[in-house]
Design a protein around this motif. Structure first.
Motif, PDB file in Angstrom:
ATOM      1  N   LEU A  22       0.555  -1.277  -0.081  1.00  0.00           N
ATOM      2  CA  LEU A  22       0.011   0.079   0.091  1.00  0.00           C
ATOM      3  C   LEU A  22       0.847   1.244  -0.053  1.00  0.00           C
ATOM      4  CD1 LEU A  22      -2.796   1.352   0.097  1.00  0.00           C
ATOM      5  CD2 LEU A  22      -2.430   1.008   2.519  1.00  0.00           C
ATOM      6  N   ALA A  23       1.913   1.257   0.879  1.00  0.00           N
ATOM      7  CA  ALA A  23       2.865   2.403   0.839  1.00  0.00           C
ATOM      8  C   ALA A  23       3.553   2.615  -0.618  1.00  0.00           C
ATOM      9  CB  ALA A  23       3.774   2.305   1.983  1.00  0.00           C
ATOM     10  N   THR A  24       3.955   1.533  -1.039  1.00  0.00           N
ATOM     11  CA  THR A  24       4.723   1.762  -2.121  1.00  0.00           C
ATOM     12  C   THR A  24       3.807   2.115  -3.357  1.00  0.00           C
ATOM     13  OG1 THR A  24       6.329   0.112  -1.371  1.00  0.00           O
ATOM     14  CG2 THR A  24       6.270   0.735  -3.982  1.00  0.00           C
ATOM     15  N   GLY A  25       2.764   1.266  -3.358  1.00  0.00           N
ATOM     16  CA  GLY A  25       1.930   1.849  -4.441  1.00  0.00           C
ATOM     17  C   GLY A  25       0.930   3.220  -4.507  1.00  0.00           C
ATOM     18  N   ALA A  26       0.971   3.363  -3.260  1.00  0.00           N
ATOM     19  CA  ALA A  26       0.418   4.956  -3.313  1.00  0.00           C
ATOM     20  C   ALA A  26       1.419   5.796  -3.808  1.00  0.00           C
ATOM     21  CB  ALA A  26      -0.053   4.982  -1.672  1.00  0.00           C
ATOM     22  N   ALA A  27       2.420   5.848  -3.135  1.00  0.00           N
ATOM     23  CA  ALA A  27       3.731   6.621  -3.556  1.00  0.00           C
ATOM     24  C   ALA A  27       3.806   6.751  -4.746  1.00  0.00           C
ATOM     25  CB  ALA A  27       5.039   6.311  -2.778  1.00  0.00           C
ATOM     26  N   GLN A  28       3.647   5.704  -5.533  1.00  0.00           N
ATOM     27  CA  GLN A  28       3.983   5.736  -7.023  1.00  0.00           C
ATOM     28  C   GLN A  28       2.880   6.248  -7.679  1.00  0.00           C
ATOM     29  OE1 GLN A  28       6.803   1.621  -7.229  1.00  0.00           O
ATOM     30  NE2 GLN A  28       5.299   1.666  -8.751  1.00  0.00           N
ATOM     31  N   LEU A  29       1.628   5.940  -7.056  1.00  0.00           N
ATOM     32  CA  LEU A  29       0.460   6.707  -7.944  1.00  0.00           C
ATOM     33  C   LEU A  29       0.410   8.254  -7.718  1.00  0.00           C
ATOM     34  CD1 LEU A  29      -2.516   4.158  -7.189  1.00  0.00           C
ATOM     35  CD2 LEU A  29      -1.483   4.670  -9.177  1.00  0.00           C
ATOM     36  N   GLY A  48       1.164   1.884 -13.373  1.00  0.00           N
ATOM     37  CA  GLY A  48       0.644   0.727 -13.659  1.00  0.00           C
ATOM     38  C   GLY A  48       0.960  -0.179 -12.259  1.00  0.00           C
ATOM     39  N   THR A  49       2.326  -0.145 -11.963  1.00  0.00           N
ATOM     40  CA  THR A  49       2.706  -1.033 -10.999  1.00  0.00           C
ATOM     41  C   THR A  49       1.959  -0.456  -9.602  1.00  0.00           C
ATOM     42  OG1 THR A  49       4.873   0.013 -10.875  1.00  0.00           O
ATOM     43  CG2 THR A  49       4.725  -2.019 -11.872  1.00  0.00           C
ATOM     44  N   GLY A  50       1.892   0.908  -9.547  1.00  0.00           N
ATOM     45  CA  GLY A  50       1.466   1.499  -8.437  1.00  0.00           C
ATOM     46  C   GLY A  50      -0.107   1.128  -8.033  1.00  0.00           C
ATOM     47  N   ALA A  51      -0.739   1.052  -9.130  1.00  0.00           N
ATOM     48  CA  ALA A  51      -2.132   0.398  -9.056  1.00  0.00           C
ATOM     49  C   ALA A  51      -2.302  -1.047  -8.790  1.00  0.00           C
ATOM     50  CB  ALA A  51      -2.823   0.751 -10.326  1.00  0.00           C
ATOM     51  N   PHE A  52      -1.584  -1.680  -9.362  1.00  0.00           N
ATOM     52  CA  PHE A  52      -1.534  -3.027  -9.065  1.00  0.00           C
ATOM     53  C   PHE A  52      -1.087  -3.354  -7.579  1.00  0.00           C
ATOM     54  CE2 PHE A  52       0.740  -7.046  -8.192  1.00  0.00           C
ATOM     55  CZ  PHE A  52       0.025  -7.866  -8.638  1.00  0.00           C
ATOM     56  N   VAL A 104      17.445   2.276 -10.131  1.00  0.00           N
ATOM     57  CA  VAL A 104      17.995   0.905  -9.713  1.00  0.00           C
ATOM     58  C   VAL A 104      17.799   0.366  -8.241  1.00  0.00           C
ATOM     59  CG1 VAL A 104      19.944  -0.644 -10.114  1.00  0.00           C
ATOM     60  CG2 VAL A 104      19.593   0.897 -11.798  1.00  0.00           C
ATOM     61  N   ALA A 105      18.178   1.376  -7.531  1.00  0.00           N
ATOM     62  CA  ALA A 105      18.059   1.134  -5.842  1.00  0.00           C
ATOM     63  C   ALA A 105      16.477   0.808  -5.683  1.00  0.00           C
ATOM     64  CB  ALA A 105      18.575   1.952  -5.142  1.00  0.00           C
ATOM     65  N   TRP A 106      15.652   1.481  -6.259  1.00  0.00           N
ATOM     66  CA  TRP A 106      14.153   1.497  -6.036  1.00  0.00           C
ATOM     67  C   TRP A 106      13.718   0.090  -6.213  1.00  0.00           C
ATOM     68  CZ3 TRP A 106      10.646   4.440  -3.626  1.00  0.00           C
ATOM     69  CH2 TRP A 106       9.164   4.494  -4.004  1.00  0.00           C
ATOM     70  N   VAL A 107      14.166  -0.140  -7.658  1.00  0.00           N
ATOM     71  CA  VAL A 107      13.633  -1.485  -8.300  1.00  0.00           C
ATOM     72  C   VAL A 107      14.318  -2.678  -7.531  1.00  0.00           C
ATOM     73  CG1 VAL A 107      13.571  -2.976 -10.267  1.00  0.00           C
ATOM     74  CG2 VAL A 107      13.103  -0.535 -10.324  1.00  0.00           C
ATOM     75  N   LEU A 108      15.490  -2.435  -7.342  1.00  0.00           N
ATOM     76  CA  LEU A 108      16.121  -3.586  -6.327  1.00  0.00           C
ATOM     77  C   LEU A 108      15.629  -3.870  -4.783  1.00  0.00           C
ATOM     78  CD1 LEU A 108      19.938  -3.448  -7.580  1.00  0.00           C
ATOM     79  CD2 LEU A 108      17.938  -5.155  -8.213  1.00  0.00           C
ATOM     80  N   ALA A 109      15.404  -2.704  -4.375  1.00  0.00           N
ATOM     81  CA  ALA A 109      14.567  -2.583  -3.178  1.00  0.00           C
ATOM     82  C   ALA A 109      13.130  -3.322  -3.065  1.00  0.00           C
ATOM     83  CB  ALA A 109      14.687  -1.344  -2.561  1.00  0.00           C
ATOM     84  N   GLN A 110      12.570  -3.034  -3.945  1.00  0.00           N
ATOM     85  CA  GLN A 110      11.247  -3.712  -4.097  1.00  0.00           C
ATOM     86  C   GLN A 110      11.694  -5.276  -4.275  1.00  0.00           C
ATOM     87  OE1 GLN A 110       8.027  -2.412  -6.711  1.00  0.00           O
ATOM     88  NE2 GLN A 110       8.773  -0.369  -6.376  1.00  0.00           N
ATOM     89  N   ALA A 111      12.426  -5.785  -5.079  1.00  0.00           N
ATOM     90  CA  ALA A 111      12.888  -7.140  -5.200  1.00  0.00           C
ATOM     91  C   ALA A 111      13.221  -7.717  -4.127  1.00  0.00           C
ATOM     92  CB  ALA A 111      13.965  -7.125  -6.360  1.00  0.00           C
ATOM     93  N   LEU A 112      14.145  -7.099  -3.143  1.00  0.00           N
ATOM     94  CA  LEU A 112      14.573  -7.464  -1.836  1.00  0.00           C
ATOM     95  C   LEU A 112      13.589  -7.623  -0.921  1.00  0.00           C
ATOM     96  CD1 LEU A 112      16.812  -8.442  -0.152  1.00  0.00           C
ATOM     97  CD2 LEU A 112      17.314  -6.055   0.491  1.00  0.00           C
ATOM     98  N   CYS A 113      12.562  -6.622  -0.936  1.00  0.00           N
ATOM     99  CA  CYS A 113      11.614  -6.699   0.283  1.00  0.00           C
ATOM    100  C   CYS A 113      10.516  -7.887  -0.266  1.00  0.00           C
ATOM    101  CB  CYS A 113      10.770  -5.359   0.064  1.00  0.00           C
ATOM    102  SG  CYS A 113       9.492  -5.098   1.250  1.00  0.00           S
ATOM    103  N   VAL A 114      10.160  -8.169  -1.450  1.00  0.00           N
ATOM    104  CA  VAL A 114       9.084  -8.890  -1.818  1.00  0.00           C
ATOM    105  C   VAL A 114       9.792 -10.552  -1.581  1.00  0.00           C
ATOM    106  CG1 VAL A 114       7.569  -7.576  -3.222  1.00  0.00           C
ATOM    107  CG2 VAL A 114       9.150  -8.792  -4.143  1.00  0.00           C
TER     108      VAL A 114
END
Length: 135
Positions: A22-29, A48-52, A104-114
């Motif tokens: 929710l936090a990541t998606g809302a920030a991206q939206l 798109g990824t934020g809405a998902f 790159v850090a943003w995308v990799l942080a998401q990968a690591l988190c999930v």
């Protein structure tokens, strides 16, 4: 008692998953144009990824409220989170986007988190008591 042995461990992990999505998606939206400039990632990708992620957060929260937790659905979350981690790395490796170091850090942080959430969910699922029925 270990945190992993707590009967509520898996439920807490699900709530952490929902909150982070929710936090990541809302920030991206809400901040898509600004984030696109900071990260050098396309606005449509962020939106798109934020809405998902916001929709996914709702699903995970709904599952976290179920009593008992539906084991097959939680297993699907584990697979979904691992898929998201792989997709993040694949996106960067594909060359389809050209983010700056912060992107790159943003995308990799998401990968690591999930990936961590998937492992914690799997651990919780293995330790959760089995109940009769579909759960």
């Amino acid at each position: 008692m270990s945190i992993f042995a707590s009967p509520r461990f898996l439920r807490h992990v699900l709530w952490a998953d929902a909150a982070s999505c929710l936090a990541t998606g809302a920030a991206q939206l809400l901040l898509a144009p600004r984030l696109a400039a900071w990260l050098q990632l396309p606005v449509p990708l962020l939106v798109g990824t934020g809405a998902f992620l916001v929709a996914y957060a709702g699903l995970v929260a709904w599952l976290a409220l179920r009593e008992p937790l539906p084991r097959p659905a939680v297993a699907a979350l584990v697979i979904g989170n691992l898929g998201w981690a792989v997709a993040c790395v694949a996106l960067l490796a594909s060359g389809a986007v050209a983010p700056n170091a912060l992107g790159v850090a943003w995308v990799l942080a998401q990968a690591l988190c999930v990936a961590v959430l998937a492992e914690l969910q799997w651990t919780g699922l293995r330790r959760a008591p089995r109940v009769t029925g579909w759960a």
